[in-house]
Write a protein that holds these residues in place. Sequence first.
Motif, PDB file in Angstrom:
ATOM      1  N   VAL A  53     133.962   0.454 -16.812  1.00  0.00           N
ATOM      2  CA  VAL A  53     133.951   1.814 -17.369  1.00  0.00           C
ATOM      3  C   VAL A  53     132.536   2.319 -17.657  1.00  0.00           C
ATOM      4  O   VAL A  53     132.357   3.494 -17.923  1.00  0.00           O
ATOM      5  CB  VAL A  53     134.815   1.934 -18.662  1.00  0.00           C
ATOM      6  CG1 VAL A  53     136.257   1.608 -18.358  1.00  0.00           C
ATOM      7  CG2 VAL A  53     134.279   1.089 -19.809  1.00  0.00           C
ATOM      8  N   ASP A  54     131.553   1.423 -17.642  1.00  0.00           N
ATOM      9  CA  ASP A  54     130.221   1.887 -18.027  1.00  0.00           C
ATOM     10  C   ASP A  54     129.121   1.441 -17.069  1.00  0.00           C
ATOM     11  O   ASP A  54     128.651   2.223 -16.234  1.00  0.00           O
ATOM     12  CB  ASP A  54     129.913   1.454 -19.461  1.00  0.00           C
ATOM     13  CG  ASP A  54     128.597   2.021 -19.959  1.00  0.00           C
ATOM     14  OD1 ASP A  54     128.201   3.109 -19.488  1.00  0.00           O
ATOM     15  OD2 ASP A  54     127.954   1.383 -20.809  1.00  0.00           O
ATOM     16  N   SER A  55     128.709   0.162 -17.151  1.00  0.00           N
ATOM     17  CA  SER A  55     127.417  -0.191 -16.542  1.00  0.00           C
ATOM     18  C   SER A  55     127.414  -0.156 -15.016  1.00  0.00           C
ATOM     19  O   SER A  55     126.346  -0.012 -14.407  1.00  0.00           O
ATOM     20  CB  SER A  55     126.949  -1.562 -17.034  1.00  0.00           C
ATOM     21  OG  SER A  55     127.901  -2.549 -16.725  1.00  0.00           O
TER      22      SER A  55
ATOM     23  N   GLY B 177     123.941   4.034 -11.993  1.00  0.00           N
ATOM     24  CA  GLY B 177     122.676   3.627 -11.411  1.00  0.00           C
ATOM     25  C   GLY B 177     121.606   3.122 -12.360  1.00  0.00           C
ATOM     26  O   GLY B 177     120.442   3.044 -11.977  1.00  0.00           O
ATOM     27  N   LYS B 178     121.965   2.741 -13.584  1.00  0.00           N
ATOM     28  CA  LYS B 178     120.931   2.116 -14.431  1.00  0.00           C
ATOM     29  C   LYS B 178     120.835   0.654 -14.043  1.00  0.00           C
ATOM     30  O   LYS B 178     121.842  -0.056 -14.030  1.00  0.00           O
ATOM     31  CB  LYS B 178     121.297   2.227 -15.917  1.00  0.00           C
ATOM     32  CG  LYS B 178     120.931   3.567 -16.521  1.00  0.00           C
ATOM     33  CD  LYS B 178     121.046   3.554 -18.037  1.00  0.00           C
ATOM     34  CE  LYS B 178     120.663   4.894 -18.616  1.00  0.00           C
ATOM     35  NZ  LYS B 178     120.875   4.959 -20.076  1.00  0.00           N
ATOM     36  N   THR B 179     119.617   0.215 -13.693  1.00  0.00           N
ATOM     37  CA  THR B 179     119.409  -1.198 -13.355  1.00  0.00           C
ATOM     38  C   THR B 179     118.230  -1.692 -14.189  1.00  0.00           C
ATOM     39  O   THR B 179     117.326  -0.902 -14.492  1.00  0.00           O
ATOM     40  CB  THR B 179     119.042  -1.382 -11.862  1.00  0.00           C
ATOM     41  OG1 THR B 179     117.691  -0.953 -11.664  1.00  0.00           O
ATOM     42  CG2 THR B 179     119.964  -0.596 -10.942  1.00  0.00           C
TER      43      THR B 179
ATOM     44  N   MET C  12     134.657  10.755 -16.620  1.00  0.00           N
ATOM     45  CA  MET C  12     133.788  11.321 -17.671  1.00  0.00           C
ATOM     46  C   MET C  12     132.342  10.893 -17.451  1.00  0.00           C
ATOM     47  O   MET C  12     131.417  11.687 -17.578  1.00  0.00           O
ATOM     48  CB  MET C  12     134.273  10.878 -19.055  1.00  0.00           C
ATOM     49  CG  MET C  12     135.377  11.751 -19.598  1.00  0.00           C
ATOM     50  SD  MET C  12     135.692  11.371 -21.330  1.00  0.00           S
ATOM     51  CE  MET C  12     137.031  10.267 -21.156  1.00  0.00           C
ATOM     52  N   LYS C  13     132.171   9.603 -17.112  1.00  0.00           N
ATOM     53  CA  LYS C  13     130.805   9.142 -16.902  1.00  0.00           C
ATOM     54  C   LYS C  13     130.204   9.840 -15.684  1.00  0.00           C
ATOM     55  O   LYS C  13     129.032  10.236 -15.696  1.00  0.00           O
ATOM     56  CB  LYS C  13     130.745   7.615 -16.742  1.00  0.00           C
ATOM     57  CG  LYS C  13     129.315   7.155 -16.544  1.00  0.00           C
ATOM     58  CD  LYS C  13     128.973   5.835 -17.108  1.00  0.00           C
ATOM     59  CE  LYS C  13     127.462   5.604 -16.997  1.00  0.00           C
ATOM     60  NZ  LYS C  13     127.025   4.293 -17.345  1.00  0.00           N
ATOM     61  N   ARG C  14     130.999  10.008 -14.618  1.00  0.00           N
ATOM     62  CA  ARG C  14     130.528  10.718 -13.427  1.00  0.00           C
ATOM     63  C   ARG C  14     130.014  12.122 -13.798  1.00  0.00           C
ATOM     64  O   ARG C  14     128.926  12.534 -13.391  1.00  0.00           O
ATOM     65  CB  ARG C  14     131.669  10.794 -12.415  1.00  0.00           C
ATOM     66  CG  ARG C  14     131.354  11.492 -11.092  1.00  0.00           C
ATOM     67  CD  ARG C  14     131.657  12.968 -11.068  1.00  0.00           C
ATOM     68  NE  ARG C  14     132.905  13.361 -11.658  1.00  0.00           N
ATOM     69  CZ  ARG C  14     134.076  13.425 -11.017  1.00  0.00           C
ATOM     70  NH1 ARG C  14     134.156  13.107  -9.764  1.00  0.00           N
ATOM     71  NH2 ARG C  14     135.172  13.844 -11.653  1.00  0.00           N
TER      72      ARG C  14
ATOM     73  N   GLN D  18     122.141  15.233 -21.678  1.00  0.00           N
ATOM     74  CA  GLN D  18     123.558  14.984 -21.937  1.00  0.00           C
ATOM     75  C   GLN D  18     123.964  13.508 -21.824  1.00  0.00           C
ATOM     76  O   GLN D  18     124.913  13.067 -22.464  1.00  0.00           O
ATOM     77  CB  GLN D  18     124.363  15.819 -20.926  1.00  0.00           C
ATOM     78  CG  GLN D  18     125.766  16.131 -21.385  1.00  0.00           C
ATOM     79  CD  GLN D  18     126.571  16.767 -20.246  1.00  0.00           C
ATOM     80  OE1 GLN D  18     126.019  17.412 -19.356  1.00  0.00           O
ATOM     81  NE2 GLN D  18     127.875  16.594 -20.285  1.00  0.00           N
ATOM     82  N   ARG D  19     123.253  12.761 -20.985  1.00  0.00           N
ATOM     83  CA  ARG D  19     123.621  11.340 -20.812  1.00  0.00           C
ATOM     84  C   ARG D  19     123.506  10.570 -22.121  1.00  0.00           C
ATOM     85  O   ARG D  19     124.111   9.523 -22.301  1.00  0.00           O
ATOM     86  CB  ARG D  19     122.767  10.715 -19.703  1.00  0.00           C
ATOM     87  CG  ARG D  19     123.251   9.332 -19.278  1.00  0.00           C
ATOM     88  CD  ARG D  19     122.691   8.898 -17.939  1.00  0.00           C
ATOM     89  NE  ARG D  19     123.159   7.562 -17.598  1.00  0.00           N
ATOM     90  CZ  ARG D  19     123.050   6.997 -16.411  1.00  0.00           C
ATOM     91  NH1 ARG D  19     122.475   7.647 -15.420  1.00  0.00           N
ATOM     92  NH2 ARG D  19     123.503   5.783 -16.189  1.00  0.00           N
ATOM     93  N   ARG D  20     122.712  11.138 -23.040  1.00  0.00           N
ATOM     94  CA  ARG D  20     122.563  10.497 -24.356  1.00  0.00           C
ATOM     95  C   ARG D  20     123.905  10.374 -25.068  1.00  0.00           C
ATOM     96  O   ARG D  20     124.067   9.546 -25.955  1.00  0.00           O
ATOM     97  CB  ARG D  20     121.615  11.309 -25.232  1.00  0.00           C
ATOM     98  CG  ARG D  20     120.189  11.291 -24.738  1.00  0.00           C
ATOM     99  CD  ARG D  20     119.305  12.074 -25.706  1.00  0.00           C
ATOM    100  NE  ARG D  20     117.933  12.049 -25.240  1.00  0.00           N
ATOM    101  CZ  ARG D  20     117.177  13.132 -25.096  1.00  0.00           C
ATOM    102  NH1 ARG D  20     117.637  14.334 -25.388  1.00  0.00           N
ATOM    103  NH2 ARG D  20     115.938  13.029 -24.680  1.00  0.00           N
ATOM    104  N   LEU D  21     124.868  11.254 -24.716  1.00  0.00           N
ATOM    105  CA  LEU D  21     126.192  11.183 -25.356  1.00  0.00           C
ATOM    106  C   LEU D  21     126.808   9.790 -25.219  1.00  0.00           C
ATOM    107  O   LEU D  21     127.567   9.346 -26.084  1.00  0.00           O
ATOM    108  CB  LEU D  21     127.143  12.206 -24.719  1.00  0.00           C
ATOM    109  CG  LEU D  21     126.930  13.676 -25.085  1.00  0.00           C
ATOM    110  CD1 LEU D  21     127.772  14.568 -24.188  1.00  0.00           C
ATOM    111  CD2 LEU D  21     127.267  13.920 -26.558  1.00  0.00           C
ATOM    112  N   LEU D  22     126.464   9.119 -24.105  1.00  0.00           N
ATOM    113  CA  LEU D  22     127.032   7.788 -23.875  1.00  0.00           C
ATOM    114  C   LEU D  22     126.554   6.785 -24.908  1.00  0.00           C
ATOM    115  O   LEU D  22     127.075   5.680 -24.998  1.00  0.00           O
ATOM    116  CB  LEU D  22     126.679   7.300 -22.461  1.00  0.00           C
ATOM    117  CG  LEU D  22     127.267   8.118 -21.314  1.00  0.00           C
ATOM    118  CD1 LEU D  22     126.633   7.718 -19.983  1.00  0.00           C
ATOM    119  CD2 LEU D  22     128.780   7.937 -21.245  1.00  0.00           C
ATOM    120  N   ASN D  23     125.541   7.185 -25.664  1.00  0.00           N
ATOM    121  CA  ASN D  23     125.024   6.295 -26.714  1.00  0.00           C
ATOM    122  C   ASN D  23     125.793   6.399 -28.014  1.00  0.00           C
ATOM    123  O   ASN D  23     125.384   5.811 -29.017  1.00  0.00           O
ATOM    124  CB  ASN D  23     123.554   6.596 -26.994  1.00  0.00           C
ATOM    125  CG  ASN D  23     122.677   5.896 -26.000  1.00  0.00           C
ATOM    126  OD1 ASN D  23     123.012   4.819 -25.518  1.00  0.00           O
ATOM    127  ND2 ASN D  23     121.577   6.525 -25.668  1.00  0.00           N
TER     128      ASN D  23
HETATM  129  N1  GLY Z   1     125.285   2.835 -20.357  1.00  0.00           N
HETATM  130  C1  GLY Z   1     124.803   4.103 -20.675  1.00  0.00           C
HETATM  131  C2  GLY Z   1     124.333   4.877 -19.478  1.00  0.00           C
HETATM  132  O1  GLY Z   1     124.669   4.534 -18.368  1.00  0.00           O
HETATM  133  O2  GLY Z   1     123.636   5.825 -19.644  1.00  0.00           O
END
Ligand code: GLY
Length: 346
Positions: free
Chosen positions: A135-137, A141-143, A219-221, A233-238
């Motif tokens: 559902v997240d990582s 594309g965060k590596t 939602m993440k997409r 907006q990606r900060r919301l995931l925090n």
């Molecule tokens: N795990 C949070 C992000 O992908 O921004």
Amino acid sequence: MTRVHVAASGCYDIIIERGILSRVGAESAGLLRSEKAVIVSGERVFPLWGETLRASLESAGFEVLCYIHETGETAKSLESYGALLNFLSEKQVHRTDCLFALGGGVTGDLTGFAAATYQRGMPFIQIPTTLLAMVDSSVGGKTAVNLPSAKNQVGCFYQPRAVFCDPEVLKTLPQEEYRCGCAEVIKYGVLGDGDFFSMLSERDFRGDEEPVIARCVEMKRDIVEADEFDLGQRRLLNLGHTLGHAAEKCSGFALPHGDAVAMGLAAVMRQAAARGICSSADCERVIETLKKYGLPTELAFGKKELFEACRADKKIANGKMHLIVPEKPGACRIIAMDTEELRSWI
Ligand code: GLY
């Protein structure tokens, strides 16, 4: 089967289906012009699911190589990253070949960063085996790998060619890790979809994960497409992560990530309720839902200790940071503050 398309700097599909693992080879073949497929996986996961993936890739015509890393965060050390690069070089892997990350967040982060940097970049495919990674990582594309001083200090944004989520593999996931994924799922409901949150709080999704994974990755997409490089907006995931990361640090990283996020989410809900930003009833609903999925809701660390850990957060720039504050399940606001203001929230 559910297919969610992501249009970021790289475009790809996230495919969610029970049993998809045995069709990864056939599904991937049309996306790649690789001769070699390198499975990167951990010592715990590979014996469980590695052969299914290997057979699938071989029957699609790939020459398959397997690289097994140690389990746990040490797999994201610079030494471990270097060892993977050396393996690729020794085996004469070419930049048109493809890495397949079979595992949780550690495997995905390590493999993604190796793919981003080996020979200036090669394709990689995410096959997450934990609910948290599904559902997240694995999406967005965060590596990264770690430095001795802190986690995820060396990395880049690098999108995979595809993500395959097979809920079947969750049956071998340890209970503690499954619970951690539930914390991230609940976080999605609170940050962006009140109906989804109500479904999580009224029913129990465990055992029927496909629609839940699909909603979370949609939602993440949407967030990643709006803010791929994490500047807004990606900060919301925090949500829940500011205090959650601090709690992890205070525990010497003994606290599982999902438990820490649950504690951080409960804490920020309580503070939001105390300040009249959300209602006490909504705060209670979120806390009860976290408890229903077996998650902790009390931060068992001192305020001073938590504050010092928050101050070391890599997301603080020029003394400023952003706290994600719920107004109600399905709606959050991003509040910019300096670290002194953060102290009052703790
Ligand atoms: N795990 C949070 C992000 O992908 O921004």
